[in-house]
Design an enzyme around this catalytic site. Structure first.
Site, PDB file in Angstrom:
ATOM      1  CB  CYS A  58      -3.333   3.638  -5.509  1.00 39.64           C
ATOM      2  SG  CYS A  58      -4.530   2.877  -4.510  1.00 39.64           S
ATOM      3  CB  CYS A  74      -0.966  -0.110   1.280  1.00 38.74           C
ATOM      4  SG  CYS A  74      -1.803   1.279   1.561  1.00 38.74           S
TER       5      CYS A  74
HETATM    6  N1  DGL Z   1      -3.884   0.655  -1.873  1.00 39.50           N
HETATM    7  C1  DGL Z   1      -3.608   1.482  -1.364  1.00 39.50           C
HETATM    8  C2  DGL Z   1      -2.440   2.431  -1.826  1.00 39.50           C
HETATM    9  O1  DGL Z   1      -1.647   1.669  -2.583  1.00 39.50           O
HETATM   10  C3  DGL Z   1      -4.410   2.740  -0.483  1.00 39.50           C
HETATM   11  C4  DGL Z   1      -6.116   2.680  -0.963  1.00 39.50           C
HETATM   12  C5  DGL Z   1      -6.804   3.565   0.230  1.00 39.50           C
HETATM   13  O2  DGL Z   1      -7.143   2.839   1.122  1.00 39.50           O
HETATM   14  O3  DGL Z   1      -7.086   4.625  -0.035  1.00 39.50           O
HETATM   15  O4  DGL Z   1      -2.050   3.515  -1.869  1.00 39.50           O
END
Ligand code: DGL
Length: 259
Positions: free
Chosen positions: A185, A74
């Site tokens: 993301c 993430c």
């Molecule tokens: N998947 C996450 C990222 O790579 C975050 C998404 C979220 O929960 O806002 O930033």
């Protein structure tokens, strides 16, 4: 240290499954524990301190299961607290950041859109990354919080919703002048086929998943912890405790059901 120990990998929800998929393909003998924090998603519009607390709880949960490494799959959680996690736990912690460098290396004066969560784009970590490249290249920051929700609500298959949302985020740009879009993301990687349909063919769509998988492999190798024998496994957990979500994760992962 036992090579058979699992690797903990987590995200605010389902996005990290795109990273897990890459890691499974590269290291099929490894055992993965995936934790999605969907009860608390999205992270990208929350405060850094709140996210840090969640991440500590998730890592404690992994430590209790004797993991040999943790992947913060993430970008948002990495920006918020990877340093806190590294200081707190005595094991390799791999984070993620938008693959801006890859996009900049494609040529001189590249025009690049970085799509990420609002938090990733406003944190110091990304500001420092931008500083390295912004004199030589033109970099646009595009926050896309809705793209996280669409994945979390299992709306990825709704072409009308997805297309309208992507068009809204991209409408301000003259795409004929853009060289690359960086998917900053992990949720956004699931939109690749839509980008392919919507974008002019010359635009590169770049994500950091493969690089992160290679980095993990390298690190395990260096530390003598790489498991190269036997059949690996994936165990998926989610803070929402919803069996449908686990099924959705397996669908996104591509049919692995070995728990
Ligand atoms: N998947 C996450 C990222 O790579 C975050 C998404 C979220 O929960 O806002 O930033």
């Amino acid at each position: 240290m036992d090579k058979q120990q699992p690797i903990g990998i987590f995200d605010s929800g389902l996005g990290g499954i795109s990273v897990l998929k890459e890691m499974r393909a590269l290291m099929p003998q490894e055992h993965f524990l995936y934790f999605g924090d969907s009860a608390f998603a999205p992270y990208g519009v929350k405060d850094k301190e709140v996210i840090t607390q969640r991440c500590i709880e998730i890592c404690d949960h992994f430590i209790a299961q004797d993991v040999k490494a943790i992947v913060v799959a993430c970008n948002t959680a990495t920006s918020a607290c990877v340093n806190v996690l590294r200081a707190r736990y005595d094991l390799p912690i791999i984070g993620m950041e938008p693959a801006l460098k890859v996009a900049c290396e494609l040529g001189e004066r590249q025009h690049i859109i970085v799509m990420a969560t609002p938090l990733t784009l406003k944190e110091e970590k990304f500001a420092k990354l931008m500083q390295r490249f912004q004199d030589a290249h033109t970099i646009y920051r595009q926050p896309c919080p809705r793209l996280v929700e669409i994945v979390e609500h299992d709306e990825l298959g709704n072409e009308e919703v997805v297309t309208a949302q992507l068009q809204e985020y991209l409408q301000a740009y003259d795409l004929s002048k853009i060289n690359s879009i960086v998917l900053g993301c992990t949720h956004f990687v699931f939109y690749r086929s839509y980008f392919k349909k919507l974008l002019p063919a010359h635009i590169h769509v770049i994500d950091g998943n493969h690089g992160t998988a290679l980095h993990l492999e390298d690190l395990l190798q260096q530390q003598g912890k790489r498991c190269k024998e036997g059949k690996g496994s994936v165990h998926i957990e989610n803070s929402k405790q919803d069996p449908q979500l686990i099924l959705l994760c397996k669908k996104l992962l591509g049919g692995h059901d070995d728990e």
